[in-house]
Design an enzyme around this catalytic site. Structure first.
Site, PDB file in Angstrom:
ATOM      1  N   THR A   1       0.831  -1.216   0.000  1.00 33.49           N
ATOM      2  CA  THR A   1       0.000   0.000   0.000  1.00 33.49           C
ATOM      3  C   THR A   1       0.862   1.261   0.000  1.00 33.49           C
ATOM      4  OG1 THR A   1      -0.262  -0.227   2.399  1.00 33.49           O
ATOM      5  CG2 THR A   1      -2.061  -1.022   1.030  1.00 33.49           C
TER       6      THR A   1
ATOM      7  N   GLN B   1       1.399 -13.168  -1.411  1.00 33.93           N
ATOM      8  CA  GLN B   1       0.063 -13.200  -1.999  1.00 33.93           C
ATOM      9  C   GLN B   1      -0.065 -12.110  -3.067  1.00 33.93           C
ATOM     10  OE1 GLN B   1      -1.809 -12.779   2.022  1.00 33.93           O
ATOM     11  NE2 GLN B   1      -3.147 -14.410   1.333  1.00 33.93           N
TER      12      GLN B   1
ATOM     13  N   HIS C   1      -0.075 -16.234  -5.902  1.00 35.57           N
ATOM     14  CA  HIS C   1      -1.191 -15.811  -6.756  1.00 35.57           C
ATOM     15  C   HIS C   1      -0.728 -15.358  -8.136  1.00 35.57           C
ATOM     16  CE1 HIS C   1      -3.592 -15.071  -2.792  1.00 35.57           C
ATOM     17  NE2 HIS C   1      -3.523 -16.335  -3.123  1.00 35.57           N
TER      18      HIS C   1
ATOM     19  N   CYS D   1      -3.131 -17.921 -30.950  1.00 33.08           N
ATOM     20  CA  CYS D   1      -4.261 -18.795 -31.297  1.00 33.08           C
ATOM     21  C   CYS D   1      -5.615 -18.090 -31.292  1.00 33.08           C
ATOM     22  CB  CYS D   1      -4.300 -20.003 -30.348  1.00 33.08           C
ATOM     23  SG  CYS D   1      -4.939 -19.601 -28.697  1.00 33.08           S
TER      24      CYS D   1
ATOM     25  N   ASN E   1       0.671  -6.451  11.226  1.00 32.30           N
ATOM     26  CA  ASN E   1      -0.574  -6.121  10.530  1.00 32.30           C
ATOM     27  C   ASN E   1      -1.402  -5.171  11.385  1.00 32.30           C
ATOM     28  OD1 ASN E   1      -2.089  -6.798   8.032  1.00 32.30           O
ATOM     29  ND2 ASN E   1      -3.672  -7.441   9.463  1.00 32.30           N
TER      30      ASN E   1
END
EC number: 2.3.1.286
Length: 244
Positions: A16, A91, A111, A147, A210
């Protein structure tokens, strides 16, 4: 006694300070725009050209931010350069750990990455910048040049499985590390979040950095609620000093 293996598990809060919006936090994108979740949900993306068009515009807006690594990313790379064994499990899909100087082979992107695109039909991979250039030139939903299939960011969307090989490597790190630092993650998205529990169960010192409470706080040896940009560099400097 050698230096401890330090695993850094990073979530959206890590980025962030680089200008990349958080998704699940109190001011997160999903809370402000619940419909935005469709843009990164595989079933919606594959079925609806309008969702794909909006998704490409969102990617273009994020790319325009020109996000750069912040102090937290740089402190992780600095710890690794100083000789402490470090592995990053992330992540995030922004590639900022690598831009900060972490060797790519030591970063496990659960991810995927938003810096590449992949064809959903033939699985050819190409550069995100090339796809965004096509969007800017007037292609709202660029097709695979190989393709003609549907292109998407090389990220794991909602409704897709994690890469089992990357997950297996992350599990091995979680079970083998001596220190596991979960930073900027709500630790709610499974199976990724369970890595914190695996590490603690295997005897690692679990540290959670956190702003909000997480389900794994009761297992933590240390909880840091201070801003990540200053708290993580200070924490990693302390760990480096302990291992020297």
């Amino acid at each position: 006694m050698g230096k401890p293996l330090v695993a850094v598990f990073s979530g959206a809060g890590m980025s962030t300070d680089s200008g990349i919006p958080d998704y699940r936090g109190p001011q997160g994108l999903w809370r402000r725009e619940p419909d935005a979740e469709k843009l990164v949900t595989y079933a919606y993306y594959m079925a609806d050209p309008e969702v794909r068009r909006r998704s490409w515009l969102m990617r273009a807006e994020l790319a325009a931010l020109g996000a750069r690594p912040n102090a937290a990313h740089l402190s992780v790379a600095e710890l690794e350069r100083g000789g402490t064994p470090v592995r990053v499990i992330t992540q995030n899909v922004d590639g900022l750990h690598q831009l900060a100087g972490m060797p790519a082979r030591k970063v496990f992107e659960l991810h995927g990455t938003a810096r590449s695109v992949v064809c959903t039909a033939c699985h050819a991979r190409s550069d995100m910048d090339d796809a965004l250039a096509r969007v800017a030139a007037g292609e709202p939903d660029p097709a695979c040049p190989e393709c003609g299939g549907i292109l998407k960011a090389a990220t794991v969307m909602f409704g897709q499985r994690l890469d089992p090989e990357v997950l297996a490597q992350a599990v091995a790190v979680a079970k083998g590390c001596q220190v596991f630092i979960a930073v900027g993650s709500t630790l709610q998205v499974q199976p990724a979040a369970s890595l914190a529990g695996m590490a603690a169960e295997a005897g690692a010192r679990l540290i959670i950095v956190n702003a909000e409470e997480t389900p794994y706080d009761p297992l933590a040896a240390e909880i840091v609620r201070e801003p990540i940009g200053t708290a993580l560099p200070a924490l990693l400097a302390r760990i480096a000093a302990e291992g020297s």
